[in-house]
Design a protein around this motif. Structure first.
Motif, PDB file in Angstrom:
ATOM      1  N   PRO A 130       8.254   1.109 -13.798  1.00 40.02           N
ATOM      2  CA  PRO A 130       7.934   1.072 -12.362  1.00 40.02           C
ATOM      3  C   PRO A 130       8.469  -0.210 -11.727  1.00 40.02           C
ATOM      4  O   PRO A 130       8.401  -1.285 -12.320  1.00 40.02           O
ATOM      5  N   ARG A 131       8.998  -0.106 -10.533  1.00 39.26           N
ATOM      6  CA  ARG A 131       9.526  -1.281  -9.836  1.00 39.26           C
ATOM      7  C   ARG A 131       9.365  -1.089  -8.338  1.00 39.26           C
ATOM      8  O   ARG A 131       9.143   0.021  -7.858  1.00 39.26           O
ATOM      9  N   SER A 132       9.499  -2.196  -7.627  1.00 35.43           N
ATOM     10  CA  SER A 132       9.348  -2.150  -6.171  1.00 35.43           C
ATOM     11  C   SER A 132      10.446  -1.291  -5.566  1.00 35.43           C
ATOM     12  O   SER A 132      11.635  -1.439  -5.893  1.00 35.43           O
ATOM     13  N   GLY A 148      -4.816  -5.793  -3.282  1.00 29.52           N
ATOM     14  CA  GLY A 148      -6.160  -5.683  -2.728  1.00 29.52           C
ATOM     15  C   GLY A 148      -6.215  -5.521  -1.230  1.00 29.52           C
ATOM     16  O   GLY A 148      -7.294  -5.608  -0.630  1.00 29.52           O
ATOM     17  N   LYS A 149      -5.073  -5.312  -0.570  1.00 36.81           N
ATOM     18  CA  LYS A 149      -5.034  -5.180   0.884  1.00 36.81           C
ATOM     19  C   LYS A 149      -4.433  -3.835   1.264  1.00 36.81           C
ATOM     20  O   LYS A 149      -3.765  -3.170   0.461  1.00 36.81           O
ATOM     21  N   ASP A 150      -4.626  -3.458   2.492  1.00 36.55           N
ATOM     22  CA  ASP A 150      -4.008  -2.253   3.032  1.00 36.55           C
ATOM     23  C   ASP A 150      -2.648  -2.641   3.613  1.00 36.55           C
ATOM     24  O   ASP A 150      -2.577  -3.382   4.605  1.00 36.55           O
ATOM     25  N   PRO A 151      -1.527  -2.164   3.022  1.00 37.05           N
ATOM     26  CA  PRO A 151      -0.203  -2.585   3.529  1.00 37.05           C
ATOM     27  C   PRO A 151       0.211  -1.883   4.817  1.00 37.05           C
ATOM     28  O   PRO A 151       1.210  -2.285   5.424  1.00 37.05           O
ATOM     29  N   MET A 172       5.246  -1.696  -5.155  1.00 36.65           N
ATOM     30  CA  MET A 172       5.555  -2.714  -4.150  1.00 36.65           C
ATOM     31  C   MET A 172       4.291  -3.116  -3.391  1.00 36.65           C
ATOM     32  O   MET A 172       4.072  -4.310  -3.090  1.00 36.65           O
ATOM     33  N   ALA A 173       3.434  -2.134  -3.091  1.00 37.15           N
ATOM     34  CA  ALA A 173       2.187  -2.445  -2.396  1.00 37.15           C
ATOM     35  C   ALA A 173       1.297  -3.342  -3.247  1.00 37.15           C
ATOM     36  O   ALA A 173       0.701  -4.315  -2.740  1.00 37.15           O
ATOM     37  N   GLY A 174       1.202  -3.048  -4.548  1.00 31.98           N
ATOM     38  CA  GLY A 174       0.367  -3.852  -5.432  1.00 31.98           C
ATOM     39  C   GLY A 174       0.917  -5.235  -5.680  1.00 31.98           C
ATOM     40  O   GLY A 174       0.160  -6.185  -5.919  1.00 31.98           O
ATOM     41  N   GLN A 207       8.187  -2.173   9.985  1.00 30.76           N
ATOM     42  CA  GLN A 207       6.745  -1.999   9.847  1.00 30.76           C
ATOM     43  C   GLN A 207       6.456  -0.882   8.834  1.00 30.76           C
ATOM     44  O   GLN A 207       7.091   0.178   8.850  1.00 30.76           O
ATOM     45  N   ILE A 208       5.498  -1.143   7.936  1.00 24.15           N
ATOM     46  CA  ILE A 208       5.132  -0.171   6.910  1.00 24.15           C
ATOM     47  C   ILE A 208       4.249   0.898   7.541  1.00 24.15           C
ATOM     48  O   ILE A 208       3.203   0.596   8.136  1.00 24.15           O
ATOM     49  N   VAL A 209       4.676   2.160   7.419  1.00 24.50           N
ATOM     50  CA  VAL A 209       3.909   3.275   7.988  1.00 24.50           C
ATOM     51  C   VAL A 209       3.360   4.194   6.910  1.00 24.50           C
ATOM     52  O   VAL A 209       2.610   5.118   7.218  1.00 24.50           O
ATOM     53  N   GLY A 210       3.730   3.951   5.639  1.00 24.19           N
ATOM     54  CA  GLY A 210       3.244   4.828   4.577  1.00 24.19           C
ATOM     55  C   GLY A 210       3.401   4.198   3.216  1.00 24.19           C
ATOM     56  O   GLY A 210       4.223   3.297   3.011  1.00 24.19           O
ATOM     57  N   VAL A 211       2.573   4.658   2.278  1.00 26.74           N
ATOM     58  CA  VAL A 211       2.667   4.255   0.872  1.00 26.74           C
ATOM     59  C   VAL A 211       2.787   5.536   0.044  1.00 26.74           C
ATOM     60  O   VAL A 211       1.926   6.417   0.130  1.00 26.74           O
ATOM     61  N   ALA A 212       3.862   5.637  -0.738  1.00 28.78           N
ATOM     62  CA  ALA A 212       4.120   6.834  -1.538  1.00 28.78           C
ATOM     63  C   ALA A 212       3.864   6.550  -3.017  1.00 28.78           C
ATOM     64  O   ALA A 212       3.897   5.397  -3.465  1.00 28.78           O
TER      65      ALA A 212
END
Length: 865
Positions: free
Chosen positions: A674-676, A641-644, A634-636, A657-662
């Motif tokens: 793989p999916r969002s 290319g950004k920090d989500p 989902m981040a990609g 608000q996004i507080v983490g990327v797993a």
């Protein structure tokens, strides 16, 4: 006949006496004039109407004696055909009972189709209830639409709880299916509408018998389900298990009770809530293509009328064998491959029996020669041998049908109940179509192969055969080539099955060893079903918070967390349209993602690594800003290319608000792409029903007992489900590959066994027919090693030729297994090499015994033959 012949003789004698002959002269003259009495009787018998029946009875008797005279041949031939026919009939019964006509007592299944929602850019989904009703009202090519959404309830049993599976069904469910309850009634039209307005239920025959002991006055009595008292209004027929392949339902409730059996809230008026699964019946003469075109047009109009909820959403219809929301679509490919495999086994079995019949006809050449010499017609000879083949095939047909009958429900053994109290149902339907087809295959294939040696045996050169020595080679090279060709077919098909088995076993092993993205070691799961107990949201929050604290304090517990859905369960995660702050979707794109409600420590309990940011904390509750953790995919996709971290997304009118990327993890199966996906705090999105995940070194039994004590301390009326390791649930979702590998391994081993028998038979017969040649070789100085090499080389030449043909066929056929393979190429050299080695080893063993017998030939006796 004797009296009539005697009357003719007496008349001739009287005439001769009247002509002046003495009595004894008159009798002798009458006998000469009448002709041979026995010959006359035979001619008269041949003119009788029942002669064919008499001959058939004679042939049956003689054929039975011949079968008992050669018990080894008879047992082997019947065994081969029984295995071939039994496996074919069993596979056909599975296909018939699971894919083609899966619902006993349901009428017009040939016109029944499954309905599924579609979403552009995503996997298939469900339908919303308002959309379903619009399709039902606006279509003209369908007789009826029905809803059948799987659900469940908890039935307490002491300090344990068991799950009962049922269905939320539309009011016309039983009427549209043509199923009449044996007691009481089905649902009335008015019972399908209203919010929790009609707490009525139809129970299954199994529930009526097991739970209520077959009470004849059951109609009108009450049954508590999900904390609501339901009135039992009917009992379904014994053979009706519902319309969800894989599970046998215990009860049905009307769709008006959706909120009672769905802990995610009321959805009957929400066009954006997609949860409906159902079927439709086409009108006679309507094709699926026509029906699909009509529904697609209606979906376009709904998309135009309701763009906020229906943009990108459509509908698709499927035949029953491809139903996407039950197990039919999952195992249809496996059953199709199984049908092809057992057909290969049947071909191998028939080739084996053909070889046996050819060898037997050669061994009976002297009998056939004498029959022809004594006046038997060639047609009569063929008829006799044909009858023997028919007798053999009928015996094998009975055995095959018995094997199929015993195996018709064998698939249930591969699917143990995931939860106590649930009945797994994969019924094989051994109906008259399957029986007729099985018998036709059996009799037809045996007759095909029995007729060939019968015709060949009737074409014997009498003068040459009577003059020939008994030890001469009879049958010529033509029969030898035919027998070798049949063995070649067996080895080729066996190679295909062995290569396919090797591919599936490798795939299964790699799938089991593959990580789903989280750690399953020492993670135990359990559920306390508060929803079925009638808990409301506020009370459930307090209970789960207290229980979580108690569980974390238990000895041996490292961490614990709540989740609405456990990974690799049959319950799907939530799904919703999303809006990304700063992301502009395409005109026909509706961003959509699945998400899971979890508590703090969820990622650490499962060992899911964080790529960036933080995990949820206990303070992420309804009083704090809404937060979310997204996965790498989902981040990609939305922030390349950004920090989500710190970015926002909108779900159901709530900005988070996004507080983490797993790290990416598998949720449903290890085969999913793989999916969002994202996680939300359960304390900000609480539901009454949640599962418990516990990381501990303790055993599931110990955790179950400890958990039961803590649950009873909070509420004595509740009981947890028996705890089990998460690894068991993860392994269980690989059932399709496990089933395919198991079936192919069984049938591949069976084919290898039959091929070995065929090769042994050819080599054994070759040795017996080459007695003179081998004796001469030994007399001229050949050693034991020379004879072993000679005989083994003949068998290995056949094997290698069969392997080459089989390898070419396997390269073409194994590509059909692509969707069952996991990180294994359909042309994997290890699988092909293993199949080659196994066949070579089995061929050597099959050839060794005849070769060893060849070395013990006495040259003197061989030269005298």
């Amino acid at each position: 006949m004797a009296e009539e012949i005697q009357a003719h003789l007496d008349l001739l004698i009287e005439r001769n006496i009247a002509a002046g002959m003495l009595p004894h002269e008159a009798r002798n003259a009458a006998l000469r004039q009448f002709g041979g009495i026995e010959q006359t009787k035979e001619i008269a018998r041949e003119q009788r109407v029942w002669r064919l029946a008499d001959e058939f009875v004679q042939d049956i008797r003689y054929g039975t004696r011949m079968l008992f005279r050669s018990p080894g041949f008879s047992i082997l031939a019947v065994l081969c055909l029984t295995l071939g026919i039994g496996t074919n009939a069993a596979a056909l019964s599975w296909i018939e009972g699971i894919l083609i006509r899966p619902y006993p007592l349901v009428a017009h299944q040939d016109r029944m189709v499954a309905l599924s929602g579609t979403n552009r850019g995503a996997e298939r989904g469900e339908l919303s209830y308002p959309d379903f009703r619009d399709f039902e009202k606006k279509s003209t090519l369908f007789e009826s639409f029905i809803i059948d959404k799987i659900t469940g309830t908890t039935l307490s049993n002491g300090d344990r709880a068991e799950r009962a599976v049922g269905g939320m069904a539309s009011a016309n469910y039983f009427d549209a299916l043509g199923v009449r309850p044996i007691l009481g009634r089905g649902f009335r039209p008015e019972e399908g509408v209203g919010r929790n307005a009609h707490p009525v239920t139809v129970i299954s025959y199994m529930t009526w018998k097991n739970r209520y002991k077959g009470d004849p006055d059951i109609v009108g009595k009450m049954q508590y389900m999900n904390g609501v008292q339901h009135t039992i209004i009917g009992v379904a027929p014994e053979k009706f298990h519902g319309t969800f392949i894989g599970y046998s339902f215990n009860f049905w409730v009307p769709t008006s009770m959706q909120e009672t059996f769905d802990n995610t809230g009321y959805k009957l008026e929400d066009r954006g809530a997609r949860w409906v699964e159902g079927y439709a019946f086409l009108k006679p003469g309507v094709t699926r293509q026509q029906a699909q075109a009509e529904l697609t047009a209606i979906a376009k109009r709904l998309e135009s009328d309701f763009p906020e909820t229906n943009r990108g959403h459509g509908i698709e219809i499927f035949p029953l064998w491809k139903t996407p929301f039950n197990e039919a679509g999952e195992i249809s490919t496996t059953l199709g491959i199984t049908a092809a495999v057992v057909f290969f086994v049947l071909l191998i079995a028939c080739a084996n029996v053909s070889n046996l019949l050819l060898a037997r006809s050669l061994l009976r050449r002297h009998e056939m020669t004498m029959r022809l010499a004594l006046g038997a017609g060639r047609r009569r000879l063929i008829k006799q041998l044909f009858t023997e083949g028919l007798l053999l095939s009928l015996i094998a047909a009975l055995g095959g049908i018995a094997v199929a009958y015993w195996s018709r429900n064998a698939l249930v053994l591969a699917f143990p109940p995931p939860v106590p109290g649930i009945t797994i149902d994969y019924p094989g339907q051994l109906d008259w179509r399957v029986l007729l087809l099985s018998v036709a295959i059996c009799v037809g294939s045996t007759m095909l192969f029995a007729l060939m040696p019968a015709i060949q045996s009737s074409h014997v050169d009498l003068s040459g055969a009577l003059k020939s020595e008994s030890g001469g080679v009879v049958g010529g090279r033509g029969r030898s080539r035919l027998r070798s060709a049949l063995v070649l077919v067996q080895i080729s098909l066996s190679f295909v099955l062995l290569a396919g088995t090797g591919l599936l076993l490798q795939s299964l092993q790699r799938m089991q060893n593959a990580s789903p993205g989280f750690s399953t070691n020492n993670v135990i799961m359990s559920v306390v079903d508060l929803f079925s107990a009638g808990y409301k949201l506020d009370r459930a929050k307090i209970f789960h918070t207290q229980l979580l604290d108690r569980v974390r304090a238990l000895p041996g517990v490292e961490s614990a967390a709540l989740t609405r859905v456990t990974p690799f369960s049959y319950n799907p995660p939530s799904s919703a349209p999303i809006e990304i702050d700063g992301y502009q979707p395409a005109p026909d794109e509706q961003p959509n993602a699945e998400y899971l409600q979890v508590s703090e420590d969820y990622l650490s309990t499962l060992g899911i690594p964080l790529v960036a940011g933080r995990e949820f904390t206990r303070t992420d509750d309804e009083n704090s800003p809404r937060v979310v953790i997204i996965n790498e995919t989902m981040a990609g996709k939305y922030w390349p290319g950004k920090d989500p971290i710190g970015q926002r997304l909108k779900v159901k009118d709530n900005w988070m608000q996004i507080v983490g990327v797993a790290k990416n993890v598998k949720i449903g199966t290890k085969l999913e792409p793989p999916r969002s996906f994202f996680y939300v705090p359960v304390r900000q999105n609480f539901f009454v029903g949640n599962a418990l995940l516990i990381r501990t070194q303790e055993t599931p039994a110990a955790i179950t007992n400890a958990l039961a004590r803590e649950v009873h301390a909070l509420d004595p009326t509740l009981a947890p489900y028996a705890a089990d390791r998460l690894q068991v649930q993860v392994d269980g979702r690989g059932y399709t590959q496990r089933l395919a590998a198991t079936l192919l391994a069984i049938f591949g081993g069976m084919a290898l066994f039959l091929a070995a028998i065929g090769l042994y038979g050819v080599m054994s017969y070759s040795v017996s027919q080459s007695t003179r040649e081998l004796g001469v070789r030994m007399a001229l100085g050949a050693t034991v090693r020379d004879l072993l090499r000679l005989v083994l080389s003949r068998g290995l030449r056949l094997t290698i030729a069969g392997v080459l043909v089989g390898a070419a066929a396997a390269l073409l056929l194994t590509r059909l297994m692509g969707n069952l393979l996991y990180k294994v190429s359909p042309r994997d050299p290890i699988a092909f090499g293993a199949a080659l080695i196994i066949l070579i080893v089995v061929a050597l063993l099959a050839c060794f015994l005849p070769a060893r017998r060849a070395t013990r030939i006495d040259p003197v006796r061989a030269l005298r033959v």
